[in-house]
Design a protein around this motif. Structure first.
Motif, PDB file in Angstrom:
ATOM      1  N   VAL A 190       0.825  -1.202   0.000  1.00 17.09           N
ATOM      2  CA  VAL A 190       0.000   0.000   0.000  1.00 17.09           C
ATOM      3  C   VAL A 190       0.859   1.253   0.000  1.00 17.09           C
ATOM      4  O   VAL A 190       1.787   1.380   0.804  1.00 17.09           O
ATOM      5  N   LEU A 191       0.539   2.179  -0.885  1.00 17.17           N
ATOM      6  CA  LEU A 191       1.084   3.526  -0.843  1.00 17.17           C
ATOM      7  C   LEU A 191      -0.056   4.482  -0.522  1.00 17.17           C
ATOM      8  O   LEU A 191      -1.162   4.328  -1.042  1.00 17.17           O
ATOM      9  N   ALA A 192       0.200   5.442   0.343  1.00 17.16           N
ATOM     10  CA  ALA A 192      -0.855   6.333   0.801  1.00 17.16           C
ATOM     11  C   ALA A 192      -0.348   7.754   0.945  1.00 17.16           C
ATOM     12  O   ALA A 192       0.858   7.998   1.043  1.00 17.16           O
ATOM     13  N   TRP A 193      -1.290   8.673   0.951  1.00 15.36           N
ATOM     14  CA  TRP A 193      -1.005  10.078   1.204  1.00 15.36           C
ATOM     15  C   TRP A 193      -1.699  10.514   2.481  1.00 15.36           C
ATOM     16  O   TRP A 193      -2.875  10.210   2.693  1.00 15.36           O
ATOM     17  N   TYR A 194      -0.973  11.212   3.327  1.00 18.39           N
ATOM     18  CA  TYR A 194      -1.488  11.867   4.510  1.00 18.39           C
ATOM     19  C   TYR A 194      -1.167  13.350   4.419  1.00 18.39           C
ATOM     20  O   TYR A 194      -0.326  13.766   3.619  1.00 18.39           O
ATOM     21  N   ARG A 195      -1.835  14.147   5.229  1.00 17.92           N
ATOM     22  CA  ARG A 195      -1.502  15.561   5.271  1.00 17.92           C
ATOM     23  C   ARG A 195      -1.607  16.079   6.696  1.00 17.92           C
ATOM     24  O   ARG A 195      -2.320  15.518   7.524  1.00 17.92           O
ATOM     25  N   GLN A 196      -0.881  17.144   6.973  1.00 14.49           N
ATOM     26  CA  GLN A 196      -0.929  17.800   8.263  1.00 14.49           C
ATOM     27  C   GLN A 196      -1.148  19.295   8.032  1.00 14.49           C
ATOM     28  O   GLN A 196      -0.254  19.994   7.553  1.00 14.49           O
ATOM     29  N   ARG A 197      -2.349  19.749   8.349  1.00 14.88           N
ATOM     30  CA  ARG A 197      -2.683  21.156   8.211  1.00 14.88           C
ATOM     31  C   ARG A 197      -2.173  21.929   9.411  1.00 14.88           C
ATOM     32  O   ARG A 197      -1.964  21.356  10.488  1.00 14.88           O
ATOM     33  N   PRO A 198      -1.949  23.232   9.266  1.00 16.83           N
ATOM     34  CA  PRO A 198      -1.397  24.028  10.369  1.00 16.83           C
ATOM     35  C   PRO A 198      -2.223  23.877  11.647  1.00 16.83           C
ATOM     36  O   PRO A 198      -3.441  24.059  11.635  1.00 16.83           O
ATOM     37  N   GLY A 199      -1.552  23.541  12.728  1.00 10.39           N
ATOM     38  CA  GLY A 199      -2.215  23.400  14.011  1.00 10.39           C
ATOM     39  C   GLY A 199      -3.023  22.130  14.175  1.00 10.39           C
ATOM     40  O   GLY A 199      -3.688  21.959  15.204  1.00 10.39           O
ATOM     41  N   GLU A 200      -2.992  21.232  13.182  1.00 10.16           N
ATOM     42  CA  GLU A 200      -3.774  20.007  13.236  1.00 10.16           C
ATOM     43  C   GLU A 200      -2.860  18.783  13.247  1.00 10.16           C
ATOM     44  O   GLU A 200      -1.678  18.864  12.931  1.00 10.16           O
ATOM     45  N   GLN A 201      -3.419  17.633  13.594  1.00 10.19           N
ATOM     46  CA  GLN A 201      -2.669  16.393  13.552  1.00 10.19           C
ATOM     47  C   GLN A 201      -2.708  15.800  12.147  1.00 10.19           C
ATOM     48  O   GLN A 201      -3.561  16.158  11.334  1.00 10.19           O
ATOM     49  N   ARG A 202      -1.792  14.912  11.879  1.00  5.99           N
ATOM     50  CA  ARG A 202      -1.717  14.285  10.579  1.00  5.99           C
ATOM     51  C   ARG A 202      -2.964  13.449  10.303  1.00  5.99           C
ATOM     52  O   ARG A 202      -3.442  12.719  11.173  1.00  5.99           O
ATOM     53  N   GLU A 203      -3.500  13.564   9.083  1.00  4.96           N
ATOM     54  CA  GLU A 203      -4.721  12.868   8.724  1.00  4.96           C
ATOM     55  C   GLU A 203      -4.561  12.110   7.411  1.00  4.96           C
ATOM     56  O   GLU A 203      -3.811  12.507   6.528  1.00  4.96           O
ATOM     57  N   PHE A 204      -5.319  11.041   7.283  1.00  7.11           N
ATOM     58  CA  PHE A 204      -5.326  10.233   6.077  1.00  7.11           C
ATOM     59  C   PHE A 204      -6.008  10.961   4.936  1.00  7.11           C
ATOM     60  O   PHE A 204      -7.043  11.604   5.127  1.00  7.11           O
TER      61      PHE A 204
END
Length: 120
Positions: free
Chosen positions: A33-47
């Motif tokens: 599996v390859l996946a993308w996550y993101r972390q927005r300013p002030g937030e925790q990392r999300e799928f």
């Protein structure tokens, strides 16, 4: 031992599109599996989205309809196409990879991330 390198981030206007790339150093088999996550300013990392070597995809409800994921098995690259970008999409986008071993173990790796900034 596995490297994941993200690229394609940058500054884009609201409503625009960008396509991110994640290059892996390890061969991708059917159930890997390859996946993308993101972390927005002030937030925790999300799928955000994931794709298996066999092509099965999952996309987070929050971005479904705007984002899509694909992969190139031969080049060992996962792509994240992001359309109709909004300021709230501004984040560091990370690539994640999971490789299944014959003994049942799963190896997980992370890239260093690429910044995507949306201007209003």
């Amino acid at each position: 031992q596995v490297q994941l390198v993200e690229s394609g981030g940058g500054l884009v206007q609201a409503g625009g599109s960008v396509k991110l790339s994640c290059a892996a150093s390890r061969t991708i088999f059917y159930d890997d599996v390859l996946a993308w996550y993101r972390q927005r300013p002030g937030e925790q990392r999300e799928f955000v989205a994931s794709i298996t070597g066999g092509g099965r995809t999952n996309v987070a409800v929050s971005v479904k309809g705007r984002f899509s994921i694909s992969r190139d098995i031969i080049r060992k690259i996962a792509y994240l196409e992001m359309n109709n970008l909004q300021p709230e999409d501004t984040a560091v986008y990370y690539c994640n990879g999971r490789w299944s071993e014959n003994n049942g173990d799963v190896d997980e790796y992370w890239g260093q991330g690429t910044q995507v900034t949306i201007s209003s």
